[in-house]
Write a protein that holds these residues in place. Sequence first.
Motif, short mmCIF file in Angstrom:
data_model
loop_
_atom_site.label_atom_id
_atom_site.label_comp_id
_atom_site.label_asym_id
_atom_site.label_seq_id
_atom_site.Cartn_x
_atom_site.Cartn_y
_atom_site.Cartn_z
N THR A 281 -17.97 9.29 0.53
CA THR A 281 -17.04 10.24 1.88
C THR A 281 -15.94 9.74 1.57
OG1 THR A 281 -16.44 9.65 3.96
CG2 THR A 281 -16.83 7.51 2.91
N HIS A 282 -15.01 11.19 2.88
CA HIS A 282 -13.51 11.10 2.42
C HIS A 282 -12.74 10.32 3.22
CE1 HIS A 282 -14.38 15.05 4.26
NE2 HIS A 282 -12.56 14.20 4.95
N LEU A 283 -13.43 9.93 4.34
CA LEU A 283 -13.13 8.76 5.77
C LEU A 283 -13.58 7.77 6.28
CD1 LEU A 283 -14.77 11.94 8.52
CD2 LEU A 283 -12.51 11.77 7.41
N PRO A 284 -12.39 7.13 5.32
CA PRO A 284 -12.25 5.93 6.11
C PRO A 284 -12.73 5.43 7.56
CG PRO A 284 -9.98 6.80 6.75
CD PRO A 284 -10.95 7.63 6.72
N GLN A 285 -13.06 6.08 8.86
CA GLN A 285 -13.85 5.35 9.70
C GLN A 285 -15.42 5.55 9.31
OE1 GLN A 285 -11.96 8.07 9.28
NE2 GLN A 285 -10.66 8.38 11.46
N VAL A 286 -15.98 6.34 8.23
CA VAL A 286 -16.56 6.18 7.33
C VAL A 286 -17.35 5.07 6.80
CG1 VAL A 286 -18.49 7.35 6.29
CG2 VAL A 286 -18.04 8.45 8.57
N ALA A 287 -16.13 4.54 5.51
CA ALA A 287 -16.44 3.92 5.08
C ALA A 287 -16.11 2.35 5.92
CB ALA A 287 -14.96 4.17 3.98
N ALA A 288 -15.47 2.68 6.48
CA ALA A 288 -15.13 0.67 7.32
C ALA A 288 -16.41 0.78 7.92
CB ALA A 288 -14.67 1.28 8.50
N PHE A 289 -17.47 1.48 7.72
CA PHE A 289 -19.07 0.84 8.32
C PHE A 289 -20.19 -0.20 7.57
CE2 PHE A 289 -17.51 3.04 12.02
CZ PHE A 289 -18.31 1.78 12.84
N GLU B 177 -12.74 -8.33 0.38
CA GLU B 177 -12.82 -7.39 1.51
C GLU B 177 -11.57 -6.99 1.58
OE1 GLU B 177 -11.53 -8.26 5.75
OE2 GLU B 177 -13.77 -8.15 4.60
N ALA B 178 -10.03 -8.12 0.40
CA ALA B 178 -8.70 -7.30 0.04
C ALA B 178 -9.04 -5.68 -0.54
CB ALA B 178 -8.49 -8.39 -0.69
N GLY B 179 -9.68 -5.45 -1.35
CA GLY B 179 -9.83 -4.36 -2.10
C GLY B 179 -10.24 -3.05 -1.02
N ARG B 180 -10.97 -3.81 -0.44
CA ARG B 180 -11.35 -2.79 1.10
C ARG B 180 -10.30 -2.53 1.56
NH1 ARG B 180 -17.01 -3.61 4.10
NH2 ARG B 180 -16.02 -1.46 4.68
N VAL B 181 -9.59 -3.27 1.91
CA VAL B 181 -8.52 -2.74 3.36
C VAL B 181 -7.41 -1.86 2.21
CG1 VAL B 181 -6.78 -3.83 3.95
CG2 VAL B 181 -8.43 -4.95 4.15
N ASP B 182 -7.02 -2.13 1.38
CA ASP B 182 -6.15 -1.02 0.10
C ASP B 182 -6.84 0.13 0.40
OD1 ASP B 182 -4.52 -3.48 -0.26
OD2 ASP B 182 -5.55 -3.78 -2.61
N GLU B 183 -8.00 -0.16 -0.15
CA GLU B 183 -8.47 1.41 -0.40
C GLU B 183 -8.41 2.03 1.36
OE1 GLU B 183 -10.61 5.07 -1.73
OE2 GLU B 183 -9.11 3.64 -2.30
N LEU C 53 -6.15 5.94 5.00
CA LEU C 53 -5.68 6.37 6.14
C LEU C 53 -4.06 6.96 5.98
CD1 LEU C 53 -6.47 3.58 7.90
CD2 LEU C 53 -7.17 5.39 8.66
N ALA C 54 -3.31 6.81 4.55
CA ALA C 54 -1.89 7.09 4.84
C ALA C 54 -1.36 7.76 3.42
CB ALA C 54 -1.30 5.92 5.02
N GLY C 55 -2.59 7.81 2.01
CA GLY C 55 -1.94 7.70 0.74
C GLY C 55 -1.36 6.83 0.79
N GLN C 56 -1.31 5.67 0.80
CA GLN C 56 -0.46 4.27 -0.15
C GLN C 56 -1.08 3.32 0.17
OE1 GLN C 56 3.54 4.95 1.30
NE2 GLN C 56 2.97 5.41 2.94
N GLU C 57 -1.69 2.53 -0.50
CA GLU C 57 -2.27 1.67 -0.04
C GLU C 57 -1.76 0.68 0.43
OE1 GLU C 57 -2.00 1.71 -4.40
OE2 GLU C 57 -2.64 2.93 -2.69
N ASP C 58 -0.18 0.16 -0.07
CA ASP C 58 1.00 -0.56 0.37
C ASP C 58 0.94 -0.77 1.97
OD1 ASP C 58 1.79 1.24 -0.93
OD2 ASP C 58 3.26 0.34 -1.89
N GLN D 245 -2.84 -0.66 6.42
CA GLN D 245 -3.07 -1.70 6.24
C GLN D 245 -3.82 -2.38 7.17
OE1 GLN D 245 -2.36 -4.85 3.22
NE2 GLN D 245 -2.65 -3.08 1.63
N ALA D 246 -2.95 -2.55 8.27
CA ALA D 246 -2.90 -2.96 10.49
C ALA D 246 -4.82 -2.10 10.22
CB ALA D 246 -2.19 -2.83 10.60
N HIS D 247 -4.09 -0.82 10.88
CA HIS D 247 -5.12 -0.40 10.65
C HIS D 247 -6.71 -0.05 10.35
CE1 HIS D 247 -6.54 4.09 12.38
NE2 HIS D 247 -7.14 3.14 12.83
#
Length: 561
Positions: free
Chosen positions: A495-503, A528-534, A539-544, A549-551
């Motif tokens: 997938t390329h969608l974070p909404q799908v990957a989060a599940f 956990e941390a790596g998933r947030v970065d990815e 979501l925004a094209g930048q993991e930092d 990251q909050a989103h």
Amino acid sequence: MWQHLRLSSLGVIDSAELELSAGFTVITGETGAGKTMVVTALGLLRGDRADLGLVRQGADQARVEASIGVRAGAAAISAVEEAGGRIDDDVVILGRVLSAQGRSRALAGGATVPAALLAEVTDELVAVHGQSDQHRLLRPAEQRAALDRFAGEDFVAAAEAYAPVYARWRAVERRLDELRTHAQERARELDVLRFGLDEVAEVDPRAGEDESLKGEESRLAHSESLARAADDAHRALVGDLDATSARTTVAEATALLREAGGHDPELDALADRVFEIGILLDEVGAELGTYSEAVELDPERLATLQERRAALAGLQRKYGPTLDDVLVWAEKSAARLGELGNDDEAVAALEVERVALVPEVERLAQQMSALRREAAGRLAELVDVEIAQLSMPSARLTVQVTTSDDATPGPHGIDDVELLFSANSGMAPRPLHKGASGGELSRLMLALEVVLADRTTVPTLVFDEVDAGIGGKAAVEVGRRLARLADHAQVIAVTHLPQVAAFAHHHFVVSKDDDGNVTSSSVIRVEEAGRVDELARMLAGQEDSATAQAHARELLDLARA
């Protein structure tokens, strides 16, 4: 369940290993990083055509290998073992090697096999849904099987009642056709059998007779020489007790030894043995005399024996090669003659059985048809609810069950089942391969898999960018459904969608590195941390990015909830 996947020199991926687990596994990465290489690897292991362009530039070969757990008694086990492969601890190893020179080699259980065998083995192990895939549910037989699984226990009971009645009806039809079509052949066979059995009956052979006759004939044919030899031997051994007979010589020797007896036990023992020889000569001489007198000189009996043996030999040439074989042939032919001779009675009995079977087959087929039609409506309604949540509110699925007036019952009844799809209001439903785009078809397949989840027979489902062309709430619904589907099967999604990957329960990231000369990708598992970065990168094209990251954390929390 697929347990381990190893890729080597495949496309942009130099080397990667994925330890796969139960649940929902997602694979993400930047565009062009090689996410779909994982699906490509699965395709190669499913027997897809090898493409020379898949071999990494500068490498001699590309290699894909997977370990797959299979249930005991699965058809995949038999297929691999029949091809010479091995299954250890209910795990099958499949492999595919692509040479840079254009050659391809398929492996199953350590044995080299045709690529087509990989397709046979994996057909029950994985179903791949992607925009360029030949989906399992596009096949008419699979569409019917899917509806039948959905129809539930009542249909299963009806199908189980139908199967033996249908099988018997078909057997009766085939037997009647055989009896009627091959009547002339059976008539010729009857004539041949009757002629042969008459020949055997006329000779009336008995088991072992040929060997006993052979011995008797030999004695009669040589009776004169046998009698003469016995007479001559009798005279030589005992004669008239003249000085030249063996008995006279032994008697003299015995007498000489007795005269010297009593002085040496060894010589006394020898004297006893010579005496015993004399007794033996007397016995043999008497038997030779008796034999000579008993030898039969009967030319008529000899001629009769020779005629009998010739008759037996004639049977052996035709029905042998041994007399025992002749007797076995006669026994089997008599049984076959009985079968062929009762053809008229058999036809009449089969016709009576057929008349009774036809309405029963039709009744059970109609019962299955009614259950299918009722289930078709329920299946379409449930799928429509699912696809409406997948950003296709106007899409409709029609499960069409048709029965022609002159339909002949088949192994699965009298119905043709076809899934039809309409993407928008006002559009007539069309077959799946004509009525849906790649992205629509992928989401439709997801909806079908979700509805059929608790009845699925495939342990692993793979979705390649099933979320193409959607976003927002629809993307969340895709992720939620993939996670729900993972309660019943192993699910792997690119997938390329974070909404799908989060599940996802497990997350792999394909990352690309370009040194200016060679582009190389690797696959790593993130927690956990790596998933947030990815997710932030997606979501925004930048993991930092703090906002991204909050989103990302919010998405993960939503998925867990």
